[in-house]
Structures are given as structure tokens and as C-alpha cells.
Write a protein that holds these residues in place. Structure first.
Motif, PDB file in Angstrom:
ATOM      1  N   UNK A 195       0.824  -1.209   0.000  1.00  0.00           N
ATOM      2  CA  UNK A 195       0.000   0.000   0.000  1.00  0.00           C
ATOM      3  C   UNK A 195       0.865   1.268   0.000  1.00  0.00           C
ATOM      4  N   UNK A 196       2.102   1.115  -0.463  1.00  0.00           N
ATOM      5  CA  UNK A 196       3.016   2.258  -0.632  1.00  0.00           C
ATOM      6  C   UNK A 196       3.270   3.041   0.649  1.00  0.00           C
ATOM      7  N   UNK A 197       3.389   2.310   1.761  1.00  0.00           N
ATOM      8  CA  UNK A 197       3.794   2.934   3.011  1.00  0.00           C
ATOM      9  C   UNK A 197       2.688   3.302   3.958  1.00  0.00           C
ATOM     10  N   UNK A 198       1.432   3.115   3.551  1.00  0.00           N
ATOM     11  CA  UNK A 198       0.305   3.396   4.439  1.00  0.00           C
ATOM     12  C   UNK A 198      -0.202   2.089   5.035  1.00  0.00           C
ATOM     13  N   UNK A 199      -0.202   1.996   6.356  1.00  0.00           N
ATOM     14  CA  UNK A 199      -0.738   0.806   7.012  1.00  0.00           C
ATOM     15  C   UNK A 199      -2.234   0.731   6.726  1.00  0.00           C
ATOM     16  N   UNK A 200      -2.699  -0.309   6.032  1.00  0.00           N
ATOM     17  CA  UNK A 200      -4.111  -0.367   5.611  1.00  0.00           C
ATOM     18  C   UNK A 200      -5.082  -0.628   6.753  1.00  0.00           C
ATOM     19  N   UNK A 201      -4.591  -1.078   7.893  1.00  0.00           N
ATOM     20  CA  UNK A 201      -5.455  -1.292   9.051  1.00  0.00           C
ATOM     21  C   UNK A 201      -5.636   0.003   9.835  1.00  0.00           C
ATOM     22  N   UNK A 202      -4.537   0.708  10.059  1.00  0.00           N
ATOM     23  CA  UNK A 202      -4.566   1.941  10.838  1.00  0.00           C
ATOM     24  C   UNK A 202      -4.812   3.185   9.998  1.00  0.00           C
ATOM     25  N   UNK A 203      -4.511   3.108   8.708  1.00  0.00           N
ATOM     26  CA  UNK A 203      -4.645   4.283   7.859  1.00  0.00           C
ATOM     27  C   UNK A 203      -3.560   5.310   8.081  1.00  0.00           C
ATOM     28  N   UNK A 204      -2.446   4.894   8.666  1.00  0.00           N
ATOM     29  CA  UNK A 204      -1.345   5.804   8.976  1.00  0.00           C
ATOM     30  C   UNK A 204      -0.195   5.604   7.990  1.00  0.00           C
ATOM     31  N   UNK A 220       5.912   5.035   6.044  1.00  0.00           N
ATOM     32  CA  UNK A 220       7.101   5.486   5.322  1.00  0.00           C
ATOM     33  C   UNK A 220       6.692   6.113   4.002  1.00  0.00           C
ATOM     34  N   UNK A 221       7.586   6.868   3.410  1.00  0.00           N
ATOM     35  CA  UNK A 221       7.270   7.583   2.176  1.00  0.00           C
ATOM     36  C   UNK A 221       7.045   6.612   1.015  1.00  0.00           C
ATOM     37  N   UNK A 222       6.148   6.992   0.149  1.00  0.00           N
ATOM     38  CA  UNK A 222       5.762   6.177  -0.992  1.00  0.00           C
ATOM     39  C   UNK A 222       6.962   5.738  -1.826  1.00  0.00           C
ATOM     40  N   UNK A 223       7.949   6.606  -1.977  1.00  0.00           N
ATOM     41  CA  UNK A 223       9.098   6.317  -2.840  1.00  0.00           C
ATOM     42  C   UNK A 223       9.942   5.146  -2.340  1.00  0.00           C
ATOM     43  N   UNK A 224       9.791   4.779  -1.055  1.00  0.00           N
ATOM     44  CA  UNK A 224      10.592   3.679  -0.520  1.00  0.00           C
ATOM     45  C   UNK A 224      10.005   2.302  -0.849  1.00  0.00           C
ATOM     46  N   UNK A 225       8.706   2.246  -1.155  1.00  0.00           N
ATOM     47  CA  UNK A 225       8.040   0.956  -1.390  1.00  0.00           C
ATOM     48  C   UNK A 225       8.664   0.170  -2.547  1.00  0.00           C
ATOM     49  N   UNK A 226       8.834   0.762  -3.740  1.00  0.00           N
ATOM     50  CA  UNK A 226       9.435  -0.024  -4.822  1.00  0.00           C
ATOM     51  C   UNK A 226      10.876  -0.419  -4.554  1.00  0.00           C
TER      52      UNK A 226
END
Length: 331
Positions: A216-225, A228-234
Motif C-alpha cells: 500500500x506504498x507505506x500506508x498501514x491499511x489497518x490503521x490508515x497511517x 514510510x514515504x511512498x518512494x521507498x516501497x518499490x
């Protein structure tokens, strides 16, 4: 091509029923804590990018994060230093040698190759801020894991003590890194931190959330928080794709189509960017020191669903703002 979440949930249930009958493999014998765990344990969890999840079997059983912890610490280094510094000081090369040997240090002239395997993992924990302060480092590591999972994990003291008395390979690797100026804090401190992070206890429910946070590109899908920044996911997914299963990585990626990371405790986590995180656990391992049933379950799901990180099958997922109730299904 699209597949619904309900179809994936049904496939996951079939995967569990099919794979629970597999009796191949043996528990890791080098640590008594692993050896005495029941070989019948088997948990499977999927967390979708919208927060809905499915948890089957022993999904609440607490097992050791082991070397899967290197994913969390690599993300922490990305957050604290950025990808360019991590690449310069640790590296990001694919790993083709067993994870418990120091040979890559001698072969690589500039860096230990990847933060997901022992030499690079030791370099990574040595870099965690604040350098020289083990208390602050350990707090940063634990807080990072907990936020990725969306809930507090448990430290397994018994396992930590056992691993501390049998970590000659870790010690040898750390001091070899010191010899070549590839560790960035006291080697003994790095050894302790690495051993401790491998002794963090986690469930497949938590691990799937961890994986889904990356998906989810750094957003915890359970907490919605945002963790980490999106750029780190890939960046982290690419590390998993090229070195998540060490010398077995190429075969795994070809067969399953999902970047993953395993640990000798019997756990495995996989990430499908933009779609889901998946985690499975079963103690019996194969000759590559990967869980037999956990691998089989994830491969079953990937094959039957048609999902593949390199394919065009997608999942029908409704977007949300994390303000609505989240659905969870336990079998």
C-alpha cells in the motif's frame, strides 16, 4: 483481467486445506526453541490494500520474525538515510550465496551486497540512529516493526538467549565487516541488535499487515497511517525480488511470481504492490531452510488466482479513506 477478493479468500481457504496435509520437512535443529515447536503449526493470512483481511489456522500463534526482520530494518534505513546512502553504504545487489556465510564480503570490494542477508543486515543495524546508543537503536527498531504491523509485537526472551549462545557465524561476519570498514558502529553492538531483532515474536496476521503496508506504498491499511514515504516501497520490493530467499530466490520468483522474504523460524511474507500482503508460517523446512507448507500455500494461491507481480491480473478493491469499518475474516 480481474479477480475479486472473495475469489481470493476462497482460494486461500482451499490452499490451507490442501497444504495442511503436507508432512515434508523438518524443524530447524540448530536452535532448541525452533526444534521443539510443533511441526503441525500452520497459519495463513492475507491483508488487502484496503484493509480487509483473511486469517486461517494458527494465524495468532507467535513465532520468531527471524531474518524477515531485515525487511523492517532496511525500511528504517531508507527512512533515516534515503536510498542513495543505503546503496552506497550497504548495497542492493542480488544475492546468490547462502545467507549464513561471509564469502560475499571478500568478493564485494565496495559493500556487503544487500541489507536482507547477514553481512548487509549487520551493516544496517549498525547504521540505525543513534549510532553508539543501543537503547535508542533498539527502541527505533521495535517501534518501526510495531508501526508496520499496526500492533505491538512480543520479544521472545528464550529464543534471544538461545541464539546469543550460538551465533558464532554472526560474530565472525561482523568482525570481518569491521576489518573491511563495512560496519558503522561497534560490531558487538550490531551483533546484539541483529540477534534481538531476529527474536521479535510476530503472528501471520501482523506479518500480513506488515507486507500490506509495503503493498500500500507505506500506508498501514489497518490503521490508515503513513509509516514510510511512498518512494521507498518499490525500493524494498526490488530488494525482496532480488534477494529475499538468498540462493533459492530465482527459483522461488519464477515459480510463485511474488517477491518474498523467509526466515528459518518457518515464516514467509510476500508483497504484491498495490494489491495485498501475504504471510504464512509452518516450522518444517526444506533443504533451502524455507518452510515447506508456507511456500506451498503461497504458490497455490498465486497459481490458482493468476496473480503475479509480473502479470496483468488485478484485484477488484474498493478505495477507502480508512474512516469506515474494516472487515476481517477468520477461518
Amino acid at each position: 483481467m480481474e479477480i475479486t477478493k472473495q475469489e481470493i479468500i476462497e482460494i486461500a481457504a482451499s490452499a490451507y486445506e490442501y497444504c495442511r496435509k503436507i508432512k515434508d520437512g523438518t524443524n530447524a535443529a540448530h536452535i532448541p526453541y525452533y526444534a521443539k515447536e510443533s511441526s503441525e503449526l500452520f497459519g495463513l493470512s492475507i491483508c488487502f490494500a484496503d484493509g480487509e483481511s483473511i486469517n486461517i489456522g494458527d494465524s495468532k500463534y507467535i513465532f520468531a520474525l527471524d531474518s524477515i526482520s531485515t525487511i523492517a530494518t532496511a525500511l528504517l534505513i531508507l527512512k533515516q538515510y534515503g536510498s542513495e546512502t543505503m546503496h552506497k553504504m550497504i548495497g542492493c545487489s542480488g544475492y546468490t550465496l547462502p545467507s549464513d556465510i561471509a564469502t560475499p564480503i571478500l568478493l564485494e570490494k565496495d559493500y556487503p551486497s544487500t541489507p536482507l542477508m547477514l553481512p548487509g543486515a549487520l551493516a544496517a543495524v549498525s547504521m540505525v540512529n543513534t549510532v553508539g546508543n543501543i537503547g535508542q537503536k533498539w527502541k527505533a527498531i521495535c517501534d518501526n516493526v510495531n508501526t508496520l504491523c499496526g500492533s505491538r509485537t512480543k520479544f521472545i526472551e528464550e529464543l534471544y538467549k538461545a541464539q546469543s549462545s550460538q551465533n558464532a557465524e554472526t560474530k565472525a561476519t561482523a568482525w570481518m565487516l569491521k576489518r573491511y570498514n563495512r560496519i558503522y558502529d561497534d560490531p558487538e553492538l550490531a551483533i546484539e541488535l541483529y540477534t534481538k531483532q531476529c527474536s521479535i515474536g510476530i503472528t501471520t496476521e501482523q506479518l500480513a499487515t506488515f507486507a500490506a503496508t509495503i503493498a500500500n506504498n507505506g500506508i498501514n491499511p489497518i490503521k490508515g497511517e503513513r509509516i514510510f514515504e511512498r518512494r521507498h516501497a518499490p525500493k524494498i520490493v526490488s530488494l525482496m525480488a532480488t534477494g529475499g530467499l538468498s540462493d533459492y530466490n530465482d527459483e522461488w520468483l519464477f515459480a510463485s511470481g511474488i517477491p518474498a522474504k523467509t526466515g528459518v523460524s518457518g515464516g514467509i511474507m510476500g508483497v504484491l504492490p498495490g494489491m495485498l500482503g501475504i504471510a504464512a508460517f509452518a516450522p518444517p523446512l526444506d533443504s533451502n531452510r524455507c518452510s515447506v507448507r508456507a511456500q506451498a500455500a503461497i504458490r497455490f494461491i498465486m497459481e490458482k488466482s493468476g496473480l503475479n507481480a509480473f502479470g496483468d491480473t488485478g484485484i477488484t478493491i474498493e478505495k477507502n479513506e480508512f474512516s469506515e469499518s474494516i472487515a476481517h475474516k477468520t477461518i
